[in-house]
Design an enzyme around this catalytic site. Sequence first.
Site, PDB file in Angstrom:
ATOM      1  N   CYS A 122      -5.557   1.968   4.051  1.00  0.00           N
ATOM      2  CA  CYS A 122      -4.371   2.808   3.822  1.00  0.00           C
ATOM      3  C   CYS A 122      -4.469   4.104   4.640  1.00  0.00           C
ATOM      4  CB  CYS A 122      -4.189   3.075   2.330  1.00  0.00           C
ATOM      5  SG  CYS A 122      -2.525   3.646   1.880  1.00  0.00           S
TER       6      CYS A 122
ATOM      7  N   HIS B  52      -4.403  -2.481  -0.453  1.00  0.00           N
ATOM      8  CA  HIS B  52      -5.355  -2.170  -1.518  1.00  0.00           C
ATOM      9  C   HIS B  52      -5.709  -3.464  -2.237  1.00  0.00           C
ATOM     10  CE1 HIS B  52      -4.937   2.130  -1.062  1.00  0.00           C
ATOM     11  NE2 HIS B  52      -3.625   2.033  -1.161  1.00  0.00           N
TER      12      HIS B  52
END
Length: 488
Positions: free
Chosen positions: A327, A425
């Site tokens: 991310c 994630h």
Amino acid sequence: MVVGTTSHAGKSLLTAAICRILKRQGYRVTPFKGQNMALNAYAIADGGEIGYAQAVQAWAAGLEPAIAMNPILLKPQGDMTSQVILEGKAVGRTRAADYYRDYFERGWQAIQRSLQQLARHYEFVVCEGAGSPAEINLKHRDLTNMRVARYLNAPTLLVVDIDRGGAFAHVVGTLALLDSDERALIKGVVINKFRGQRSLLESGIQWLENYTGVPVVGVIPWLDRPFPAEDSLDLFERRGRRRDADLEIAVVRLPRIANFTDFDPLVAEPSVSLRYVMPGEAIGQPDAVVIPGSKATRSDLETLRERGTLAALQSYATAGGTVVGICGGLQMLGRTIADPHGFEGDAGTSEGLGLLPLETAIAAEKLTQQRTTRSRWPLGELPVEGYEIHQGRTAAIAPECMQMFADCDLGFVHAGRSHWGCYLHGVFENGAWRRAWLNQLRLRRNLAPLSLEVPHYRQQRDASFDAIADAIDTHLDLTPLLPKHAAK
């Protein structure tokens, strides 16, 4: 209701354990936390965003996470500001001094809507508080603790962390600072994280019960079991270091680290030793370095630059080291991160590590969604699932960067295969994919490959719920909290 004398007393774990205990007794039970302040978040199936701790508690209850379980999520961004997630959607950014004025009434209405929705479907709602219910300067605007307990007339547990010391004073002081109607809802005290013989504590328990009139309904021993953490305080207790491990993986401890629960599956790998590296601290020679997510990516990037960590990472990479970004970490691996409108902080553009030929632009709209795809790397095509929470949009600008996943906007790997990053994630929760990547690191060390025949991490996590519930159930008496008709 579960409240604590302090932050980090063990409310989240106890709430999850109670959910699993009641589920195993055959009840329809759900977790709830009215307002959570955390950088660990989860994207539910319909795209909304809640605190990761409530997702964990939902799984403990045998449920899919839902917005009503956490209607308010505050994500600190630095400079005394937080992004406000209301009923799953980002609705603005606020300073602490303005939050009560701008969001208190909206927040309380959202909490009531959520509780009413949950009450229609479940026999028990196990509510978690936040911090302490006795912060005198904050009680008038506390949306999370005794306001919820009073609204529900909920029997309430007060949890104290005895490992910190001062447990009896914490309990007595908390009860003394509660209003009389709040105090009347406290039906039991739970002493958590106890190390030692229970018999040595008995005289203190008797004194506490006589002095306060509240029974001690549980003395929970220190549980050295992996459990998803709620906030960065828990990083200091992560049990990821192993002397006999084959591989060492370092994770950069960003100032505003987010979703570090991504690394729980690596902590659970017997062959891996995981350690956190503070900005400015020596990286050493690990087998891989991971840059995690951040709620203030450009600000954290500048902190790494100022403290010499960026230069150290570039030297480590030049020497052949493997660098991974998840991310915000993916964005840092690229050449530039542009936020001309200041959506995530001060407006401007920052130079990244330059390890991947990527450019990132911060957009106004946050992307929150679950994803299921197939990975083209590191071994053939493997199924991969996870979730995304980000405002950045990242694209490759040179041919030496290939797409990791079938969905091209999920991740990228350098042609040299050492450096890679993705927005997904939970990527390490995919057992076969995780092992395939670890095997690449093991190959460099001439170590035998690990078997890819491993289940998704959710199975291991679910087994941990049962183990934790077993450990706590024998030390906790829920009778004072349950209606007589609910006893089983």
